[in-house]
Design an enzyme around this catalytic site. Sequence first.
Site, mmCIF file in Angstrom:
data_model
loop_
_atom_site.group_PDB
_atom_site.id
_atom_site.type_symbol
_atom_site.label_atom_id
_atom_site.label_comp_id
_atom_site.label_asym_id
_atom_site.label_seq_id
_atom_site.Cartn_x
_atom_site.Cartn_y
_atom_site.Cartn_z
ATOM 1 C CG HIS A 170 3.714 -14.399 23.316
ATOM 2 N ND1 HIS A 170 3.835 -13.451 24.307
ATOM 3 C CD2 HIS A 170 3.314 -15.537 23.935
ATOM 4 C CE1 HIS A 170 3.529 -13.991 25.476
ATOM 5 N NE2 HIS A 170 3.212 -15.257 25.269
ATOM 6 C CD GLU A 275 0.201 -13.762 23.508
ATOM 7 O OE1 GLU A 275 0.249 -14.867 22.949
ATOM 8 O OE2 GLU A 275 0.240 -13.615 24.745
HETATM 9 O O1 LIG Z 1 6.212 -18.555 29.622
HETATM 10 P P1 LIG Z 1 5.806 -18.680 28.174
HETATM 11 O O2 LIG Z 1 5.940 -20.071 27.624
HETATM 12 O O3 LIG Z 1 6.523 -17.671 27.320
HETATM 13 O O4 LIG Z 1 4.256 -18.334 28.117
HETATM 14 C C1 LIG Z 1 3.795 -17.147 28.677
HETATM 15 C C2 LIG Z 1 2.277 -17.036 28.504
HETATM 16 O O5 LIG Z 1 2.003 -16.883 27.142
HETATM 17 C C3 LIG Z 1 0.626 -16.594 26.881
HETATM 18 O O6 LIG Z 1 0.463 -16.369 25.524
HETATM 19 C C4 LIG Z 1 -0.215 -17.743 27.321
HETATM 20 O O7 LIG Z 1 -1.586 -17.501 27.039
HETATM 21 C C5 LIG Z 1 0.017 -17.967 28.803
HETATM 22 O O8 LIG Z 1 -0.761 -19.082 29.240
HETATM 23 C C6 LIG Z 1 1.493 -18.208 29.046
HETATM 24 O O9 LIG Z 1 1.711 -18.349 30.436
#
Ligand SMILES: O=P(O)(O)OC[C@H]1O[C@@H](O)[C@H](O)[C@@H](O)[C@@H]1O
EC number: 5.1.3.15
Length: 304
Positions: A170, A275
Amino acid sequence: MTVDGPAPAPPLTLPSTVTASRTDSGLDVLSVTNAHGSAEVYLQGAHVTGWTPTGEDPVLWLSSASSFAPGVPIRGGIPLCFPWFGPRAGDPEAPSHGYARLVPWTLTAASDDDEGTVLTFRLSVPADHAVADFEGLQADYEVRVGRSLTVVLTVTCTGETPVAFEEAQHTYLQLRDVESTTVSGLEDAGYHDKAAASPADARRPAAGVPLVPSGQVDRVYLGTTTPVSVDDGERTLVVTKTGSASTVVWSPGAEVAGRVADIAAGEWRQMVCVETCNVGDAALTLAPGESHSLGSTYTVSRDA
Ligand SMILES: O=P(O)(O)OC[C@H]1O[C@@H](O)[C@H](O)[C@@H](O)[C@@H]1O
């Protein structure tokens, strides 16, 4: 120097390019500095929080408002999402993006080669995070720090029944301004628009043109295996991937970012997440004895 972290047994001798330390909040972190670049990797989540090729600016965005606390996800760098992505279907109490980013991984090897420094980690899930559906999965992670950065997550089914899972690197990329950045390489792919007003309206055809993120963007691009380029007008970051059939692009925009406690005011503009993943329709199932590797390589070049 030896690592004083959670249970590398026996303690590893680190090459001189790697130093280990512990934050005041009790997190173990490895700092890498070699001729090609530098990086920081937290054992919690095997989380790469920084990578800077020698002579370049930092490539990974790291939130100035991030928590660095045991059991709390770090905002920025390369969170590993595993064994599910987003909320877990049918389990609203389960942590967003799985437990892999919440728990310490074990450093299993550290060495140098001609191209840089290689660190490898294994996920050992503590009992309070164990989820029976995924007990048959072993996860190993390799981080190569050099002129480019390569990360490879290898999942192996060690149990006696097939296991389905999702996975994502991510990655938060550091930019000048997301709304004047061009993301190329996904224009021929249809996508699932997670920001759509209704799920019925969420399937979108290929846009046919590169993406310039404006406001909230939260998309799962399907059937994407080729590189993605991110050009902020000063430099181009390229993500090349292996073993990945989907790509998520996330930019929260001002409104969503304003509701995220660990993104400071206005900082959302300096990042975009690209990602490398296998999520949603691209989720994987491994039969007993099978392995799968998900890899990303990041390179940076200055625009002419
Ligand atoms: O706040 P987190 O759990 O790290 O997620 C952040 C974002 O991560 C992204 O990968 C998702 O597609 C989003 O929907 C999400 O809001």
